[in-house]
Design an enzyme around this catalytic site. Structure first.
Site, PDB file in Angstrom:
ATOM      1  N   ASN A  13       0.884  -1.173   0.000  1.00  0.00           N
ATOM      2  CA  ASN A  13       0.000   0.000   0.000  1.00  0.00           C
ATOM      3  C   ASN A  13       0.921   1.221   0.000  1.00  0.00           C
ATOM      4  O   ASN A  13       1.415   1.642   1.038  1.00  0.00           O
ATOM      5  CB  ASN A  13      -0.868  -0.031   1.251  1.00  0.00           C
ATOM      6  N   CYS A  73      -5.333   6.047   7.267  1.00  0.00           N
ATOM      7  CA  CYS A  73      -4.720   4.940   6.528  1.00  0.00           C
ATOM      8  C   CYS A  73      -3.803   4.198   7.485  1.00  0.00           C
ATOM      9  O   CYS A  73      -2.794   4.758   7.947  1.00  0.00           O
ATOM     10  CB  CYS A  73      -3.939   5.459   5.324  1.00  0.00           C
ATOM     11  N   GLY A  74      -4.133   2.967   7.806  1.00  0.00           N
ATOM     12  CA  GLY A  74      -3.353   2.195   8.760  1.00  0.00           C
ATOM     13  C   GLY A  74      -1.955   1.882   8.269  1.00  0.00           C
ATOM     14  O   GLY A  74      -0.978   1.935   9.036  1.00  0.00           O
ATOM     15  N   ASN A 176     -12.666   5.609   8.840  1.00  0.00           N
ATOM     16  CA  ASN A 176     -13.163   5.711   7.467  1.00  0.00           C
ATOM     17  C   ASN A 176     -14.107   4.525   7.239  1.00  0.00           C
ATOM     18  O   ASN A 176     -14.037   3.519   7.934  1.00  0.00           O
ATOM     19  CB  ASN A 176     -12.013   5.733   6.451  1.00  0.00           C
ATOM     20  N   HIS A 178     -16.047   1.209   5.933  1.00  0.00           N
ATOM     21  CA  HIS A 178     -15.704  -0.070   5.317  1.00  0.00           C
ATOM     22  C   HIS A 178     -16.948  -0.944   5.201  1.00  0.00           C
ATOM     23  O   HIS A 178     -17.871  -0.857   6.013  1.00  0.00           O
ATOM     24  CB  HIS A 178     -14.658  -0.814   6.148  1.00  0.00           C
ATOM     25  N   GLU A 227     -10.462   0.502  -2.618  1.00  0.00           N
ATOM     26  CA  GLU A 227     -10.469   1.703  -1.787  1.00  0.00           C
ATOM     27  C   GLU A 227     -11.112   2.865  -2.529  1.00  0.00           C
ATOM     28  O   GLU A 227     -10.804   3.105  -3.698  1.00  0.00           O
ATOM     29  CB  GLU A 227      -9.051   2.070  -1.370  1.00  0.00           C
ATOM     30  N   ARG A 228     -11.962   3.568  -1.824  1.00  0.00           N
ATOM     31  CA  ARG A 228     -12.597   4.741  -2.426  1.00  0.00           C
ATOM     32  C   ARG A 228     -11.516   5.753  -2.792  1.00  0.00           C
ATOM     33  O   ARG A 228     -10.603   6.044  -2.025  1.00  0.00           O
ATOM     34  CB  ARG A 228     -13.610   5.361  -1.462  1.00  0.00           C
ATOM     35  N   CYS A 236      -4.710  -2.750   2.935  1.00  0.00           N
ATOM     36  CA  CYS A 236      -5.438  -1.655   3.593  1.00  0.00           C
ATOM     37  C   CYS A 236      -5.438  -1.944   5.091  1.00  0.00           C
ATOM     38  O   CYS A 236      -6.007  -2.939   5.531  1.00  0.00           O
ATOM     39  CB  CYS A 236      -6.866  -1.553   3.068  1.00  0.00           C
ATOM     40  N   GLY A 239      -8.807  -1.439   6.711  1.00  0.00           N
ATOM     41  CA  GLY A 239      -9.613  -2.543   6.214  1.00  0.00           C
ATOM     42  C   GLY A 239      -9.312  -3.835   6.934  1.00  0.00           C
ATOM     43  O   GLY A 239     -10.216  -4.637   7.227  1.00  0.00           O
TER      44      GLY A 239
END
Length: 302
Positions: A13, A73-74, A176, A178, A227-228, A236, A239
């Site tokens: 990512n 974002c993890g 965010n 999911h 991912e949007r 993710c 996610g």
């Protein structure tokens, strides 16, 4: 304008990282669009800025490849931890990062003076519809998890027939939105066709990240993610936390206080759902690929 950057990734990512602790970057959404383009830019899932914070050690701003600003974002926040330590912005093995998805505490693993991975307290999952956000009356609660009932409908037009496929899933926010749905074979999915139909579904007014999950065994799952704002990515972090929550609550895999192994296309993440505080703890690698200088056209900043 010439801008210094680092290209970094967590399980594939990948983002472009810029140090904005001393100077603000103008029009970061447009800059993200420019640098994220493969072949014509640097190529990435987006842009992450490292900024000063009044309440934490640093503040993270993340922008998707389409220029929209994301909340969290993890994988990205782990790389922020690596960046600030490896580039001498801090000497602390634990750092706090302010994000639009809440403040995050990172415990850094340091080997030979460099951060190799990080563990992040990602906070508690949120399943109340208005906070995801999600607009629907077609849901039920199963063991405290919000599960959609025949709401997300994907239509596939063929030459001679029209097929409707119903996807049940768990809606959860980790800062965010999911939507976690379980499938028999993630590799068989046509994600470029399927993903946008979830991302832009009327149930999700701010869009949604969708995780398609295949259970391997009680301790391991694999997934693909749409991912949007960025499309399919190789991993993710938020996610992975949403997946762990859904797996445990719906008794698909995993158990409280034991790391669940989550196989993404870019590598393996480990997420622990703590019974002590109800938080999700994400652990995984943080890698710097290269550094450089990118020449961004002046019109980008106008």
């Amino acid at each position: 304008m010439k801008l210094e950057f680092s290209k970094m990734h967590g399980c594939g990512n990948d983002y472009v990282y810029m140090d904005c602790t001393k100077k603000e970057l103008k029009n970061p959404g447009a800059v993200s669009e420019f640098v994220s383009r493969y072949h014509f830019g640097i190529g990435s899932d987006g842009l992450i800025l490292i900024c000063p914070s009044k309440r934490c050690d640093f503040r993270m701003r993340m922008f998707n490849a389409d220029g929209s600003e994301g909340k969290m974002c993890g994988n990205g926040v782990r790389c922020v931890g690596k960046y600030v330590y490896d580039h001498g912005l801090t000497d602390k093995p634990q750092v706090s990062i302010e994000t639009l998805g809440g403040d995050k505490i990172l415990d850094l693993t340091i080997r030979d003076g460099k951060v190799t991975e990080a563990k992040v307290d990602m906070g508690a999952p949120e399943i109340r519809p208005r906070y995801i956000p999600m607009i629907t009356d077609h849901y039920i609660y199963v063991d405290q998890s919000l599960v959609l009932k025949e709401t997300t409908i994907v239509g596939t037009d063929k030459d001679t027939y029209h097929e409707k496929i119903f996807y049940n899933g768990t809606a959860v926010s980790m800062g965010n939105p999911h939507f976690v749905t379980f499938v028999n074979d993630v590799d068989a999915l046509d994600l470029p066709e399927l993903g946008p139909q979830f991302e832009h579904h009327k149930c999700f007014p701010e869009g949604v990240n969708t995780e398609f999950v295949e259970v391997i065994d009680r301790n391991t799952v694999k997934f693909r993610v749409w991912e949007r704002g960025s499309g399919e990515t190789l991993a993710c972090g938020t996610g992975a936390c949403a997946i762990t929550y859904a797996c445990i609550k719906l008794k698909k895999a995993g158990k409280m206080d034991v790391p669940l192994n989550i196989i993404a296309r870019g590598g393996v993440l480990h997420v622990t759902y703590s019974s002590k505080d109800g938080h999700m703890y994400l652990q995984g690698p943080a890698v710097e690929v290269f550094t450089g200088v990118v020449d961004v056209p002046d019109e980008i900043f106008k």
